[in-house]
Design a protein around this motif. Structure first.
Motif, mmCIF file in Angstrom:
data_model
loop_
_atom_site.group_PDB
_atom_site.id
_atom_site.type_symbol
_atom_site.label_atom_id
_atom_site.label_comp_id
_atom_site.label_asym_id
_atom_site.label_seq_id
_atom_site.Cartn_x
_atom_site.Cartn_y
_atom_site.Cartn_z
ATOM 1 N N MET A 64 0.834 -1.210 0.000
ATOM 2 C CA MET A 64 0.000 0.000 0.000
ATOM 3 C C MET A 64 0.865 1.255 0.000
ATOM 4 S SD MET A 64 -3.167 -0.871 2.594
ATOM 5 C CE MET A 64 -3.685 0.840 2.658
ATOM 6 N N LEU A 65 1.925 1.233 0.816
ATOM 7 C CA LEU A 65 2.759 2.424 0.927
ATOM 8 C C LEU A 65 3.590 2.650 -0.339
ATOM 9 C CD1 LEU A 65 3.257 4.755 2.829
ATOM 10 C CD2 LEU A 65 5.097 3.427 3.887
ATOM 11 N N ILE A 66 3.988 1.590 -1.005
ATOM 12 C CA ILE A 66 4.682 1.742 -2.289
ATOM 13 C C ILE A 66 3.766 2.476 -3.277
ATOM 14 C CG2 ILE A 66 5.475 0.465 -4.337
ATOM 15 C CD1 ILE A 66 6.654 -1.617 -2.323
ATOM 16 N N ALA A 67 2.531 2.032 -3.398
ATOM 17 C CA ALA A 67 1.587 2.689 -4.312
ATOM 18 C C ALA A 67 1.329 4.134 -3.879
ATOM 19 C CB ALA A 67 0.279 1.906 -4.369
ATOM 20 N N HIS A 68 1.178 4.323 -2.576
ATOM 21 C CA HIS A 68 0.902 5.654 -2.046
ATOM 22 C C HIS A 68 2.063 6.611 -2.332
ATOM 23 C CE1 HIS A 68 -1.544 8.215 0.562
ATOM 24 N NE2 HIS A 68 -0.395 8.691 1.018
ATOM 25 N N GLN A 69 3.284 6.149 -2.106
ATOM 26 C CA GLN A 69 4.438 7.011 -2.330
ATOM 27 C C GLN A 69 4.671 7.257 -3.824
ATOM 28 O OE1 GLN A 69 4.292 8.346 0.290
ATOM 29 N NE2 GLN A 69 6.107 8.005 1.546
ATOM 30 N N HIS A 70 4.292 6.309 -4.652
ATOM 31 C CA HIS A 70 4.364 6.537 -6.097
ATOM 32 C C HIS A 70 3.448 7.705 -6.477
ATOM 33 C CE1 HIS A 70 4.750 5.867 -10.369
ATOM 34 N NE2 HIS A 70 3.433 5.889 -10.448
ATOM 35 N N ASN A 71 2.275 7.761 -5.874
ATOM 36 C CA ASN A 71 1.355 8.882 -6.128
ATOM 37 C C ASN A 71 1.974 10.205 -5.677
ATOM 38 O OD1 ASN A 71 -0.612 7.253 -7.255
ATOM 39 N ND2 ASN A 71 -1.704 6.988 -5.338
ATOM 40 N N ALA A 72 2.709 10.176 -4.560
ATOM 41 C CA ALA A 72 3.376 11.394 -4.088
ATOM 42 C C ALA A 72 4.391 11.880 -5.114
ATOM 43 C CB ALA A 72 4.066 11.133 -2.746
ATOM 44 N N ILE A 73 5.098 10.956 -5.731
ATOM 45 C CA ILE A 73 6.073 11.312 -6.767
ATOM 46 C C ILE A 73 5.367 11.988 -7.942
ATOM 47 C CG2 ILE A 73 7.667 10.359 -8.490
ATOM 48 C CD1 ILE A 73 8.322 8.167 -6.345
#
Length: 185
Positions: free
Chosen positions: A135-144
Motif C-alpha cells: 500500500m505504501l509503495i503505491a501511495h508514495q508513487h502517487n506522491a512522486i
C-alpha cells in the motif's frame, strides 16, 4: 551488513526531515505562487495525512524492526512537510484541502481510501507488513506524481524545492520497501 543498511536508510530519511523547506519571511518569496503551487500543497496535505495514518499503524503492527524504523522516519519527515505546506497555504490565503479527490479534475493522483487503511489496521504480523509495504509503495508513487506536477509548472521556490526532495526521497523509500518485500522473512 543488514544493520548498516537499516541505519543508512534511517539516516538518509531523517536527513530529509532535518532540512525542511521553510516559508520565507513575510513580503518575500512566499508571495510568489501560482495555481500549481496551491494545488500541489493542497493535494500533498491530504496525501501526507493518509500516509501518516498508515505509518503510525506500523508502530504496533509490524514485526520487523527495519519496517518500524522506516515507518518512524517517514512519520518524522512527512509530519514536518505537512506543517510546512499548511503554513504556505495559510500565507497564500488558501484552504488546506482535506479531500484527496478535490483536485481529481486536474489530474490529481488518487489517495488511499479510508476503507483500505481500516483493512490494513485489522491485520498484524507478516500479513500487516506485506499489505503495508504494498500500500505504501503505491501511495508514495502517487506522491512522486504530484511532486512532478509541481516541478513541471510550479513557481514558488520553496514548493519546487520540496517537490524535488519528495521525488528523490519517495523514490528511495519505494526502492527500500521493494527490497523489504523481496527479503526472506
Amino acid at each position: 551488513m543488514k544493520r548498516f543498511a537499516l541505519l543508512l536508510a534511517a539516516f538518509l530519511l531523517a536527513g530529509c526531515a532535518a532540512a525542511p523547506a521553510q516559508p520565507a519571511p513575510a513580503g518575500t518569496e512566499q508571495r510568489v505562487f501560482n495555481d500549481t503551487d496551491v494545488m500541489f500543497s493542497q493535494m500533498m496535505v491530504a496525501h501526507h495525512s493518509q500516509a501518516l495514518e498508515m505509518v503510525r499503524l506500523a508502530r504496533t503492527k509490524a514485526v520487523r524492526e527495519d519496517i518500524r524504523t522506516l515507518a518512524a522516519a517517514i512519520d518524522v519527515t512527512e509530519t514536518d512537510e505537512l506543517k510546512t505546506m499548511q503554513v504556505w497555504l495559510g500565507a497564500w490565503g488558501q484552504p488546506s484541502a482535506a479531500d484527496p479527490s478535490a483536485h481529481a479534475a486536474h489530474g490529481g493522483a488518487h489517495g488511499t481510501s479510508p476503507d483500505d487503511i481500516k483493512a490494513l489496521g485489522a491485520t498484524s504480523g507478516t500479513e500487516f507488513e506485506t499489505k503495508f509495504l504494498n500500500m505504501l509503495i503505491a501511495h508514495q508513487h502517487n506522491a512522486i506524481e504530484i511532486a512532478r506536477m509541481e516541478t513541471g509548472t510550479g513557481v514558488n521556490p520553496g514548493a519546487l524545492d520540496l517537490a524535488r526532495r519528495i521525488d528523490e526521497s519517495r523514490t528511495a523509500e519505494i526502492q527500500q520497501m521493494l527490497r523489504y518485500l523481496n527479503a526472506p522473512s
